[in-house]
Write a protein that holds these residues in place. Structure first.
Motif, short mmCIF file in Angstrom:
data_model
loop_
_atom_site.label_atom_id
_atom_site.label_comp_id
_atom_site.label_asym_id
_atom_site.label_seq_id
_atom_site.Cartn_x
_atom_site.Cartn_y
_atom_site.Cartn_z
N PRO A 27 0.82 -1.22 0.00
CA PRO A 27 0.00 0.00 0.00
C PRO A 27 0.86 1.28 0.00
O PRO A 27 1.99 1.27 0.48
N PHE A 28 0.30 2.36 -0.52
CA PHE A 28 0.93 3.70 -0.48
C PHE A 28 0.19 4.56 0.53
O PHE A 28 -1.02 4.39 0.69
N PRO A 29 0.85 5.53 1.18
CA PRO A 29 2.31 5.68 1.17
C PRO A 29 2.96 4.66 2.09
O PRO A 29 2.34 4.21 3.05
N HIS A 30 4.18 4.30 1.74
CA HIS A 30 4.92 3.42 2.65
C HIS A 30 6.34 3.93 2.84
O HIS A 30 6.82 4.78 2.10
N LEU A 31 6.97 3.36 3.87
CA LEU A 31 8.33 3.74 4.22
C LEU A 31 9.25 2.67 3.65
O LEU A 31 9.02 1.48 3.89
N TYR A 68 13.05 6.24 2.50
CA TYR A 68 12.21 6.99 1.56
C TYR A 68 10.76 6.92 1.99
O TYR A 68 10.30 5.89 2.51
N LEU A 69 10.04 8.00 1.72
CA LEU A 69 8.59 7.98 1.84
C LEU A 69 8.08 7.76 0.42
O LEU A 69 8.31 8.60 -0.47
N VAL A 70 7.43 6.63 0.18
CA VAL A 70 7.03 6.27 -1.18
C VAL A 70 5.53 6.52 -1.33
O VAL A 70 4.71 5.87 -0.68
N ARG A 71 5.18 7.50 -2.17
CA ARG A 71 3.78 7.93 -2.27
C ARG A 71 3.00 7.21 -3.35
O ARG A 71 1.80 7.05 -3.28
N ASP A 72 3.70 6.80 -4.41
CA ASP A 72 3.03 6.11 -5.52
C ASP A 72 4.11 5.54 -6.42
O ASP A 72 5.30 5.76 -6.17
N PHE A 73 3.73 4.87 -7.51
CA PHE A 73 4.72 4.34 -8.43
C PHE A 73 5.53 5.50 -9.02
O PHE A 73 4.96 6.41 -9.65
N VAL A 120 1.76 6.83 6.91
CA VAL A 120 2.42 5.63 6.37
C VAL A 120 1.56 4.37 6.62
O VAL A 120 1.04 4.17 7.71
N GLN A 121 1.47 3.52 5.57
CA GLN A 121 0.61 2.33 5.64
C GLN A 121 1.40 1.02 5.79
O GLN A 121 0.82 -0.01 6.11
N MET A 144 0.99 -2.37 11.04
CA MET A 144 1.06 -2.23 9.59
C MET A 144 1.82 -3.38 8.96
O MET A 144 2.55 -4.11 9.64
N ALA A 145 1.61 -3.55 7.65
CA ALA A 145 2.22 -4.67 6.94
C ALA A 145 3.70 -4.40 6.69
O ALA A 145 4.15 -3.25 6.67
N PHE A 146 4.44 -5.49 6.51
CA PHE A 146 5.88 -5.40 6.25
C PHE A 146 6.19 -6.22 4.99
O PHE A 146 5.68 -7.32 4.83
N PHE A 147 7.02 -5.66 4.12
CA PHE A 147 7.40 -6.36 2.88
C PHE A 147 8.91 -6.28 2.69
O PHE A 147 9.50 -5.20 2.85
N SER A 148 9.50 -7.41 2.34
CA SER A 148 10.91 -7.43 1.98
C SER A 148 11.07 -8.52 0.93
O SER A 148 10.57 -9.64 1.12
N PRO A 149 11.73 -8.22 -0.18
CA PRO A 149 11.77 -9.21 -1.26
C PRO A 149 12.66 -10.41 -0.93
O PRO A 149 13.52 -10.31 -0.05
N PRO A 150 12.49 -11.53 -1.64
CA PRO A 150 13.41 -12.66 -1.46
C PRO A 150 14.81 -12.27 -1.94
O PRO A 150 14.94 -11.36 -2.78
#
Ligand code: KG4
Ligand code: ZN
Length: 348
Positions: A133-137, A149-154, A280-281, A308-314
């Protein structure tokens, strides 16, 4: 099917990615890593890196086309990392991508390497996408960069915090040298730390006002490690490690204390950023250092504490790779942000 072919040659990895923006899947992410070529020198040698890029770009491209089961004629857009990085390495990818785009009459897009890392949090092992989701850290940590970074959109992101000196990956690699672990050292430091259950025996400094202001700085930490080694009788400032005194026990405790300290610095700064940006989402952790399971776990805990959700790539999408560049090129193409055949490494 809208297929994007991307080249990543910014440093010591030759990466090729193929992304299908219609089905939103990464179809191929092939790589040649030069780690073995630079190991003996204790770091990346730019001349060796660019020479190897030149040798590997065609074989890695062919592997990617085979893996994806597509032909060059099926490709619509050719993307390439054009900054930042080692100029000699970048130019191999840029010249190759431009020649291919011209010869095959394809559209071209130049991509910022860091934007590739920032949006790599969308990529999953099976090639499908996470819905971040946006925005995310986004905490981006690699050998060359440590930034929030604060990521607001693509394609829309704001730099909140950058390291004042060394990057976190650089701190792992420099301490690795002091401990005689070879290059790169991040993964080896993680293994040593695990052996003592992530003990913080050395209490390296976290920085002044660590709980009050956002700040990334890692060069003082390297110096603190150096002096703890001198104190332990395992390092001589004039000559380097005193090998017989660099015992496995000392290596484990230094490595573990360093990792815990970097974990604390990451956690502190993410907490402060979350307080400052309540919109932040989600939290993401990307770049080569995000291969580290301990650090991933620490940051996931902070995200969950804040509901909030957490994402980290493989790992294949954490270290430098073509897949992340192809993915970014996918939304750039939809936004009509193409490059001219005059694309180059920016001159400052
Ligand atoms: O993103 P990357 O492949 O290249 C750059 O763009 O710099 O990151 C490489 C960095 C190296 O400093 C390496 O020591 C670090 O990522 N790294 C790790 C781990 N695996 C790689 N650091 C900590 N823990 C790891 N498991
Ligand atoms: Zn990178």
């Amino acid at each position: 099917m809208a297929l994007i072919l991307a080249f990543e040659t910014s440093c010591d990895e030759t990466g090729v990615g193929i992304y299908d923006s219609t089905s939103q899947r990464i179809l191929a992410n092939t790589l040649f890593s030069q780690v073995a070529l630079h190991e003996a020198f204790g770091g990346v040698v730019p001349e060796i890196a660019s020479r190897s890029q030149l040798e590997k770009i065609v074989p890695v491209l062919n592997q990617a086309l085979d893996k994806a089961g597509v032909h060059l004629s099926d490709i619509e857009v050719i993307a390439v990392t054009n900054t930042p990085g080692l100029v000699g390495s970048l130019l191999v990818g840029i010249c190759f991508a431009k020649s291919l785009a011209w010869a095959e009459q394809k559209k071209l897009i130049g991509i910022n390497h860091l934007e590739g890392h920032i949006f790599s949090s969308f990529l999953r092992n099976d090639g499908t996408l996470n819905e971040v989701p946006f925005p995310h850290l986004a905490l981006t940590a690699s050998g060359g960069h440590t930034s929030l970074y604060l990521v607001r959109d693509f394609g829309q992101y704001e730099l909140l915090l950058d390291t004042l000196d060394d990057a976190a990956g650089e701190a792992f690699d420099k301490v690795g040298k002091i401990l005689g672990l070879g290059y790169p050292a991040g993964a080896k430091i993680e293994r040593l730390a695990e052996q003592v259950n992530f003990a913080d025996t050395m209490h390296y400094p976290r920085g002044k006002n660590a709980h009050k202001e956002m700040r990334f700085s890692f060069s003082g930490l390297k110096t603190a490690v150096l002096y703890s080694m001198v104190k332990a009788g395992a390092y001589e400032l004039a000559t380097g490690p005193i090998v017989e005194n660099v015992t496995p026990d000392l290596q484990q405790h230094v490595a573990s204390s360093l990792l815990v300290c970097i974990g604390d610095i990451f956690v502190n700064n993410v907490r402060l950023a979350l307080q400052q940006y309540p919109e932040v989402q989600a939290v993401t952790f990307v770049g080569g250092v995000a291969c580290n399971k301990y650090l991933k776990q620490r940051l996931q805990t902070v995200a969950h504490e804040n509901a909030m959700a957490f994402f980290s790539p493989p790992p294949p999408f954490c270290t430098d790779n073509g897949g992340m560049i192809a993915f970014v090129a996918g939304y750039k193409a939809q936004q009509g942000k193409f490059s001219a055949l005059t694309l180059d490494v920016p001159r400052n």
